[in-house]
Write an enzyme that holds these catalytic residues in place. Structure first.
Site, mmCIF file in Angstrom:
data_model
loop_
_atom_site.group_PDB
_atom_site.id
_atom_site.type_symbol
_atom_site.label_atom_id
_atom_site.label_comp_id
_atom_site.label_asym_id
_atom_site.label_seq_id
_atom_site.Cartn_x
_atom_site.Cartn_y
_atom_site.Cartn_z
ATOM 1 N N SER A 23 0.864 -1.186 0.000
ATOM 2 C CA SER A 23 0.000 0.000 0.000
ATOM 3 C C SER A 23 0.894 1.228 0.000
ATOM 4 C CB SER A 23 -0.924 0.002 1.224
ATOM 5 O OG SER A 23 -1.884 -1.018 1.127
ATOM 6 N N LYS A 82 -6.511 2.105 -4.242
ATOM 7 C CA LYS A 82 -6.433 1.459 -2.931
ATOM 8 C C LYS A 82 -6.640 2.481 -1.821
ATOM 9 C CE LYS A 82 -5.513 -1.357 0.473
ATOM 10 N NZ LYS A 82 -4.258 -2.097 0.638
ATOM 11 N N LYS A 128 -2.372 5.191 7.664
ATOM 12 C CA LYS A 128 -1.431 5.493 6.576
ATOM 13 C C LYS A 128 -2.138 5.547 5.237
ATOM 14 C CE LYS A 128 0.412 2.482 4.280
ATOM 15 N NZ LYS A 128 1.044 1.259 3.724
#
Length: 292
Positions: free
Chosen positions: A98, A172, A241
């Site tokens: 990610s 994402k 995050k």
């Protein structure tokens, strides 16, 4: 089956290990590496061929898969000591971490033309990594993506081609923004309802039978929050995050998205208060304290 003759799988943690196992079970030629010896030992115990250095893993590979905590770590690993040059010319780098889409594009520029980058982050958590039923969002040139598709199909039930390099990581972060906002909404709904006198179970049951249903109400609230297990397998710091990546992307694009900003702030504050390594469903505890 893919034409890849050697796949270097970098990052054998909670997500990477079951993904690598599925590739081995699917007949793919996987060589694993993790910076942590404990992870390498665990992978070897699961039948994965592992090596003790990144360079050894990448040497002669025609596909490199990175499943690491973030894009900066990926860059350090791949670019450090020009490790990527040890792979075969024209190899595909499947960046499945990610990462920030801007970081992915920088990485692509630095390794091109020796490597062709396809960013292919995943959604679904450890459970779906184990079952090989992840959702993958991919970005990259069509030829490289098509070449990698047998590998992705082995790991996922759904693969979406989202656009050029960076598009997968952008998607994402957007997905996790919506997911994280849903968790906050579900937790605050239970807080509000129980303060009025409603049963928490009833609140979730009604939401799941009504228009308020979302991923958090469906697969998180009863299973991990109301049960008190807090064991979804996805860390709070990682959610913070990923939502932060979406917030940074909005800033880069000159967009003022107040809901995204607020969602990012709440998750960052929760991570600071509870700890990055805590299960992300423990945001319930943070929000419960903040509500009084």
């Amino acid at each position: 089956m893919t034409e890849f003759k050697r796949i270097a799988f970098i990052g054998l943690g909670q997500m990477g290990l079951p993904m690598a196992k599925n590739l081995v079970a699917g007949g793919f030629p996987v060589i694993g590496f993790d910076a942590y010896e404990q992870a390498r030992v665990a992978a070897a115990g699961e039948g994965i061929e592992v090596v003790s250095s990144l360079n050894e893993a990448v040497e002669g590979a025609d596909c490199i898969i990175t499943m690491l905590p973030n894009g900066k770590i990926v860059q350090d690993a791949v670019l450090g000591g020009d490790a990527f040059l040890k792979a075969n010319a024209g190899a595909v780098l499947l960046e499945m971490s990610s990462s920030a889409p801007t970081d992915t594009r920088v990485l692509s520029d630095k390794v091109s033309p020796h490597l062709r980058v396809v960013d292919a982050p995943v959604s679904g958590g450890v459970k779906r990594a184990v079952s090989g039923s992840l959702t993958i969002m991919a970005g990259g040139e069509t030829e490289a993506l098509n070449q990698a598709m047998p590998v992705l199909d082995c790991l996922a039930s759904s693969v979406f081609a989202c656009g050029p390099v960076g598009a997968g990581h952008a998607m994402k972060s957007i997905n996790n923004f919506v997911s994280g906002a849903g968790v906050i909404a579900a937790v605050e709904a239970v807080t509000l309802g129980t303060a009025f006198g409603l049963s928490a179970d009833t609140i979730i049951d009604v939401l799941n039978a009504s228009s308020g249903k979302n991923n958090a109400t469906d697969v998180k609230m009863k299973q991990f929050v109301l049960s008190g297990t807090f064991a979804s397998g996805f860390a709070l710091g990682l959610m913070a995050k990923d939502i932060g990546i979406a917030a940074e992307l909005a800033n880069d694009l000159g967009l003022n998205l107040s809901g995204l900003k607020q969602t990012s702030t709440v998750w960052n504050e929760a991570a600071e208060a509870i700890g990055n390594g805590a299960d992300h469903t423990r945001i319930y505890e943070f929000l419960a304290k903040s509500s009084v």
